[in-house]
Motif scaffolding. Structure first.
Motif, PDB file in Angstrom:
ATOM      1  N   ALA A 146      57.830  26.993  10.333  1.00 22.63           N
ATOM      2  CA  ALA A 146      58.331  28.146   9.573  1.00 22.63           C
ATOM      3  C   ALA A 146      59.792  28.412   9.901  1.00 22.63           C
ATOM      4  O   ALA A 146      60.614  28.680   9.012  1.00 22.63           O
ATOM      5  CB  ALA A 146      57.485  29.380   9.868  1.00 22.63           C
ATOM      6  N   ALA A 147      60.131  28.316  11.178  1.00 23.90           N
ATOM      7  CA  ALA A 147      61.511  28.526  11.592  1.00 23.90           C
ATOM      8  C   ALA A 147      62.431  27.449  11.011  1.00 23.90           C
ATOM      9  O   ALA A 147      63.569  27.733  10.608  1.00 23.90           O
ATOM     10  CB  ALA A 147      61.601  28.551  13.114  1.00 23.90           C
ATOM     11  N   ARG A 148      61.932  26.216  10.963  1.00 26.68           N
ATOM     12  CA  ARG A 148      62.734  25.122  10.393  1.00 26.68           C
ATOM     13  C   ARG A 148      63.011  25.387   8.914  1.00 26.68           C
ATOM     14  O   ARG A 148      64.149  25.231   8.440  1.00 26.68           O
ATOM     15  CB  ARG A 148      62.004  23.787  10.554  1.00 26.68           C
ATOM     16  CG  ARG A 148      62.817  22.584  10.043  1.00 26.68           C
ATOM     17  CD  ARG A 148      61.982  21.317  10.009  1.00 26.68           C
ATOM     18  NE  ARG A 148      60.998  21.324   8.935  1.00 26.68           N
ATOM     19  CZ  ARG A 148      61.264  20.984   7.678  1.00 26.68           C
ATOM     20  NH1 ARG A 148      62.496  20.623   7.320  1.00 26.68           N
ATOM     21  NH2 ARG A 148      60.306  21.010   6.762  1.00 26.68           N
ATOM     22  N   LEU A 149      61.964  25.789   8.171  1.00 25.93           N
ATOM     23  CA  LEU A 149      62.131  26.058   6.742  1.00 25.93           C
ATOM     24  C   LEU A 149      63.085  27.222   6.509  1.00 25.93           C
ATOM     25  O   LEU A 149      63.906  27.201   5.593  1.00 25.93           O
ATOM     26  CB  LEU A 149      60.767  26.357   6.111  1.00 25.93           C
ATOM     27  CG  LEU A 149      59.779  25.191   6.064  1.00 25.93           C
ATOM     28  CD1 LEU A 149      58.400  25.661   5.627  1.00 25.93           C
ATOM     29  CD2 LEU A 149      60.285  24.087   5.135  1.00 25.93           C
ATOM     30  N   GLN A 150      62.972  28.244   7.354  1.00 25.83           N
ATOM     31  CA  GLN A 150      63.839  29.408   7.213  1.00 25.83           C
ATOM     32  C   GLN A 150      65.310  29.029   7.425  1.00 25.83           C
ATOM     33  O   GLN A 150      66.203  29.602   6.796  1.00 25.83           O
ATOM     34  CB  GLN A 150      63.417  30.470   8.233  1.00 25.83           C
ATOM     35  CG  GLN A 150      64.060  31.832   8.058  1.00 25.83           C
ATOM     36  CD  GLN A 150      63.557  32.550   6.829  1.00 25.83           C
ATOM     37  OE1 GLN A 150      64.148  32.421   5.758  1.00 25.83           O
ATOM     38  NE2 GLN A 150      62.481  33.312   6.961  1.00 25.83           N
ATOM     39  N   ALA A 151      65.555  28.057   8.298  1.00 25.52           N
ATOM     40  CA  ALA A 151      66.929  27.670   8.624  1.00 25.52           C
ATOM     41  C   ALA A 151      67.536  26.701   7.617  1.00 25.52           C
ATOM     42  O   ALA A 151      68.759  26.511   7.602  1.00 25.52           O
ATOM     43  CB  ALA A 151      66.968  27.049  10.022  1.00 25.52           C
ATOM     44  N   LEU A 152      66.715  26.082   6.786  1.00 24.23           N
ATOM     45  CA  LEU A 152      67.235  25.113   5.825  1.00 24.23           C
ATOM     46  C   LEU A 152      68.173  25.788   4.824  1.00 24.23           C
ATOM     47  O   LEU A 152      67.940  26.924   4.408  1.00 24.23           O
ATOM     48  CB  LEU A 152      66.081  24.473   5.040  1.00 24.23           C
ATOM     49  CG  LEU A 152      65.274  23.360   5.697  1.00 24.23           C
ATOM     50  CD1 LEU A 152      64.169  22.912   4.747  1.00 24.23           C
ATOM     51  CD2 LEU A 152      66.169  22.176   6.057  1.00 24.23           C
ATOM     52  N   PRO A 153      69.217  25.115   4.391  1.00 25.67           N
ATOM     53  CA  PRO A 153      69.996  25.614   3.256  1.00 25.67           C
ATOM     54  C   PRO A 153      69.063  25.802   2.061  1.00 25.67           C
ATOM     55  O   PRO A 153      68.156  24.981   1.839  1.00 25.67           O
ATOM     56  CB  PRO A 153      71.013  24.499   3.003  1.00 25.67           C
ATOM     57  CG  PRO A 153      71.119  23.786   4.307  1.00 25.67           C
ATOM     58  CD  PRO A 153      69.762  23.855   4.928  1.00 25.67           C
ATOM     59  N   PRO A 154      69.242  26.873   1.284  1.00 29.81           N
ATOM     60  CA  PRO A 154      68.298  27.157   0.199  1.00 29.81           C
ATOM     61  C   PRO A 154      68.015  25.980  -0.715  1.00 29.81           C
ATOM     62  O   PRO A 154      66.853  25.725  -1.055  1.00 29.81           O
ATOM     63  CB  PRO A 154      68.981  28.317  -0.543  1.00 29.81           C
ATOM     64  CG  PRO A 154      69.709  29.049   0.528  1.00 29.81           C
ATOM     65  CD  PRO A 154      70.222  27.967   1.435  1.00 29.81           C
ATOM     66  N   ALA A 155      69.046  25.254  -1.134  1.00 31.12           N
ATOM     67  CA  ALA A 155      68.815  24.140  -2.061  1.00 31.12           C
ATOM     68  C   ALA A 155      67.891  23.090  -1.453  1.00 31.12           C
ATOM     69  O   ALA A 155      67.003  22.551  -2.131  1.00 31.12           O
ATOM     70  CB  ALA A 155      70.142  23.514  -2.468  1.00 31.12           C
ATOM     71  N   GLU A 156      68.081  22.788  -0.161  1.00 29.95           N
ATOM     72  CA  GLU A 156      67.211  21.807   0.495  1.00 29.95           C
ATOM     73  C   GLU A 156      65.778  22.338   0.588  1.00 29.95           C
ATOM     74  O   GLU A 156      64.817  21.588   0.385  1.00 29.95           O
ATOM     75  CB  GLU A 156      67.738  21.495   1.901  1.00 29.95           C
ATOM     76  CG  GLU A 156      69.029  20.707   1.922  1.00 29.95           C
ATOM     77  CD  GLU A 156      69.458  20.373   3.340  1.00 29.95           C
ATOM     78  OE1 GLU A 156      68.569  20.253   4.223  1.00 29.95           O
ATOM     79  OE2 GLU A 156      70.676  20.244   3.571  1.00 29.95           O
ATOM     80  N   TYR A 157      65.637  23.607   0.923  1.00 31.44           N
ATOM     81  CA  TYR A 157      64.300  24.195   1.025  1.00 31.44           C
ATOM     82  C   TYR A 157      63.567  24.119  -0.307  1.00 31.44           C
ATOM     83  O   TYR A 157      62.392  23.701  -0.361  1.00 31.44           O
ATOM     84  CB  TYR A 157      64.394  25.653   1.480  1.00 31.44           C
ATOM     85  CG  TYR A 157      63.111  26.420   1.218  1.00 31.44           C
ATOM     86  CD1 TYR A 157      62.022  26.276   2.064  1.00 31.44           C
ATOM     87  CD2 TYR A 157      62.983  27.245   0.101  1.00 31.44           C
ATOM     88  CE1 TYR A 157      60.833  26.948   1.810  1.00 31.44           C
ATOM     89  CE2 TYR A 157      61.803  27.911  -0.161  1.00 31.44           C
ATOM     90  CZ  TYR A 157      60.732  27.763   0.689  1.00 31.44           C
ATOM     91  OH  TYR A 157      59.554  28.420   0.435  1.00 31.44           O
ATOM     92  N   TRP A 158      64.246  24.511  -1.394  1.00 32.54           N
ATOM     93  CA  TRP A 158      63.551  24.543  -2.684  1.00 32.54           C
ATOM     94  C   TRP A 158      63.145  23.152  -3.142  1.00 32.54           C
ATOM     95  O   TRP A 158      62.079  22.973  -3.750  1.00 32.54           O
ATOM     96  CB  TRP A 158      64.438  25.231  -3.724  1.00 32.54           C
ATOM     97  CG  TRP A 158      64.507  26.724  -3.537  1.00 32.54           C
ATOM     98  CD1 TRP A 158      65.592  27.472  -3.209  1.00 32.54           C
ATOM     99  CD2 TRP A 158      63.405  27.641  -3.629  1.00 32.54           C
ATOM    100  NE1 TRP A 158      65.242  28.797  -3.097  1.00 32.54           N
ATOM    101  CE2 TRP A 158      63.909  28.929  -3.347  1.00 32.54           C
ATOM    102  CE3 TRP A 158      62.050  27.499  -3.928  1.00 32.54           C
ATOM    103  CZ2 TRP A 158      63.107  30.079  -3.362  1.00 32.54           C
ATOM    104  CZ3 TRP A 158      61.237  28.632  -3.935  1.00 32.54           C
ATOM    105  CH2 TRP A 158      61.762  29.905  -3.665  1.00 32.54           C
ATOM    106  N   LEU A 159      63.957  22.159  -2.855  1.00 33.38           N
ATOM    107  CA  LEU A 159      63.581  20.798  -3.221  1.00 33.38           C
ATOM    108  C   LEU A 159      62.354  20.359  -2.419  1.00 33.38           C
ATOM    109  O   LEU A 159      61.452  19.705  -2.954  1.00 33.38           O
ATOM    110  CB  LEU A 159      64.753  19.846  -2.965  1.00 33.38           C
ATOM    111  CG  LEU A 159      64.636  18.446  -3.561  1.00 33.38           C
ATOM    112  CD1 LEU A 159      64.474  18.499  -5.071  1.00 33.38           C
ATOM    113  CD2 LEU A 159      65.875  17.616  -3.193  1.00 33.38           C
TER     114      LEU A 159
END
Length: 636
Positions: A28-41
């Motif tokens: 969860a912490a990793r996903l939260q830290a991702l740049p939004p574009a990377e997370y959404w992909l």
């Protein structure tokens, strides 16, 4: 805000929800830290694509795309990919009518109804008006539009003929799907008759499909078709159409105040990706859950958390047609017990309504299956949060207050259920993929604890892309005030732990003798008084202080208004907020004007205080009699 609220202990997820969390805390912490574009992909790849996307974000606010070139079909992800034997819908109506639909039955009905729409000439990009109550036909009709690429527009079942007409005239649908009527607090609400008045002169409408749910013998005109006659005669199943990720999926109208309602356009695929992720984090909804979203299909909460985001998770949904406290305040508890409801999504107003009815209704019902109550819609006072967690939930549930808007297409601030804590009254934290900032009036960054203006700093897939037929209006309303940011027009702050507190619309923040005060904290102070059921605080112009607060209070059953009570309530605000917030008046009233979704219409209270008359759009007002009640108490 009151420091006691901002520094109250954080509440951790329950053991049961933590054990069932969708990912580990580290993930969860990793996903939260991702740049939004990377997370959404990354999150988008959990869904079924026909052409998988290779890119995430292109462009910026006002002209952006997500997953350009990727194609999928929303209905496939919401229906076809789930176990056909699993129950999709448990439906009940005020009068006791009930139905149960499996995912297989719902998928079949959607595919055949989509073929019915095609036979009536509906093709990709055509608009379909959806004027339905909370009934199974709403799921069928909306998912059928997704299946063939039609752009649907949901019209709230409580609107007047003039409000319905405004929306039809703007969207210009080829087909309208409606019910003959619905029930609301034991009364028949004639949708078909309202539509007859509203559609006169709107030449785009070639056909109307009527689900006759109240009167099976209701007379239909020559261009009207019975929903179930069409469906039962249809043997063809429409194939799901590949939809590019940025093509429009639906139009939803926000109620205007002085200008015409705005038709917000959401991308179909972008909305699915956003709501799928939203439901995953804000509810951790799973196929084994039995889940009840109490919202009306006409408000975007229902598509987010039931019709699209909820179905995408494959859970069993409970849907209720009518007012949830009808025929008695026990009805919600009966529903939870009957179906073994594990998770609920509702509004703070609904919980305050249950609390006002008293705790006796709870005593004879086993609510042991309930694990989570999530909320959205308006600020949640800590008193109601604690009553929900301790009394309604028996101390074993998690209360997840969230925040979002019709424009954002999701409740983007929330606890990640089972993973992150919350604070009573707060809205959690921005979920992965969202970047929020509270700014001062000049656009500079506000410090933790400082009340300011809520903005979002990066686009996301489920953000409304435009206003139907008026992109310039979209820019001027949302993107012009703070260039490079989306302006939410809500007042908010982040506390020292990053928890978001939304105190209300910017109009609900008042400047009293140079001090900026949000109405939510004053209302929260009032709710702590044992005589108070509901409270609304609004600003009134003052020649010396600029603005002064005026409080409206609905007392609990058996409480009578008096000068002594008004003084006690005034003192409660001073104790909770400070002497600068002492109200100019405390007005005890029997009722307050509210929308059908339960929100108090504070702008009407401001109008009545300032001029004695109400202005702007009244189409969402459920109880017009409240205006005279409030006007009388102000004068008295």
């Amino acid at each position: 805000m009151d420091d006691a609220l901002l520094h109250a202990p954080l509440v951790s997820p329950t053991t049961a929800l933590s054990a069932a969390a969708p990912v580990s805390a580290a993930e969860a912490a990793r996903l939260q830290a991702l740049p939004p574009a990377e997370y959404w992909l990354e999150i988008a790849r959990e869904l079924n694509w026909m052409t998988p996307p290779e890119v995430a974000l292109e462009g910026s606010f006002g002209d952006f795309s997500y997953f350009r070139g990727g194609t999928m079909n929303v209905s496939v992800n919401c229906l076809d990919r789930h176990d056909p034997q699993t129950v999709a819908l448990h439906y009940e109506r005020e009068d006791g009518r009930s139905e149960t639909w499996s995912y297989g039955e719902l998928t079949d009905a959607v595919a055949r109804f989509a073929a019915c729409l095609q036979d009536l000439g509906v093709t990709k990009g055509d608009r379909v008006g959806i004027y339905l109550s909370n009934c199974p036909e709403a799921f069928v009709a909306i998912q059928a539009c997704y299946r063939i690429g039609a752009i649907y527009s949901v019209i709230f079942a409580g609107f007047s003929a003039s409000a319905v007409r405004d929306r039809l005239d703007d969207a210009q649908p080829k087909v309208v799907v409606c019910t003959d009527a619905t029930l609301r607090r034991g009364k028949v609400v004639p949708l078909k008759a309202t539509l007859d008045d509203a559609r006169s002169g709107i030449h785009s409408i070639e056909a109307v499909i009527v689900a006759r749910r109240i009167d099976p013998q209701a007379v239909l005109n020559t261009d009207e078709h019975d929903f179930h006659t069409l469906l039962n005669a249809q043997t063809r199943r429409a194939d799901p159409l590949p939809m590019e990720a940025n093509e429009p999926g639906f139009i939803i109208y926000t109620s205007g105040t002085t200008s015409k309602p705005k038709g917000l356009v959401h991308s179909g695929v972008g909305f699915l990706v956003g709501t799928y992720a939203n439901v995953k984090w804000a509810l951790n909804l799973r196929p084994e859950d039995t889940y009840w979203c109490t919202a009306d299909v006409g408000w975007l909460t229902f598509p987010i958390f039931a019709l699209v985001g909820g179905l995408a998770q494959g859970a069993t949904h409970v849907i209720y047609e009518g007012s949830i406290d009808t025929p008695t305040p026990e009805r919600p508890y009966q529903m939870i017990e009957k179906y073994g409801v594990t998770k609920i999504f509702t509004a703070p107003t609904a919980l305050r309504m249950l609390r006002r009815a008293g705790d006796a209704a709870l005593s004879s019902h086993d609510l042991g299956t309930l694990q989570l109550i999530a909320l959205v819609g308006e600020p949640l006072d800590p008193e109601t949060w604690h009553w929900t967690q301790e009394t309604l939930g028996g101390g074993r549930i998690f209360v997840n207050n969230t925040y979002g808007q019709t424009e954002t297409g999701t409740a983007w601030a929330s606890s990640m259920v089972g993973l992150t804590p919350t604070r009573p009254g707060a809205c959690g934290q921005p979920l992965p993929g969202y970047r929020a900032q509270v700014v001062r009036e000049d656009g500079s960054h506000a410090e933790p604890g400082e009340l300011g203006y809520l903005t979002l700093t990066e686009p996301f897939p489920c953000l409304a892309r435009t206003v139907w037929g008026d992109h310039e209006r979209y820019h001027s309303v949302y993107l012009s005030e703070y260039p490079g940011k989306y302006a939410a027009s809500d007042a908010a702050l982040f506390d020292q732990d990053g928890q978001l507190w939304v105190t209300g619309r910017v109009d609900d923040v008042m400047n009293v003798a140079g001090h900026r005060i949000g109405t939510m904290e004053m209302e929260a102070a009032l709710i702590t008084h044992p005589a108070v059921s509901e409270a609304a605080v609004v600003a009134r112009p003052d020649p010396i202080k600029g603005m002064v607060p005026v409080a409206f209070v609905v007392p609990r059953a058996g409480t009578v208004g008096s000068a002594e009570l008004e003084q006690q309530l005034s003192d409660a605000i001073v104790k909770g907020v400070g002497s600068i917030a002492r109200p100019a008046r405390v007005i005890v009233v029997g009722t307050l004007p509210r929308t059908r979704s339960g929100k108090i219409m504070r702008r009407l209270l401001r109008d009545l205080l300032e001029s004695g008359e109400v202005k702007g759009d009244l189409t969402s007002l459920e109880n017009p009699d409240a205006i005279e009640v409030v006007r009388g108490e102000i004068a008295g």
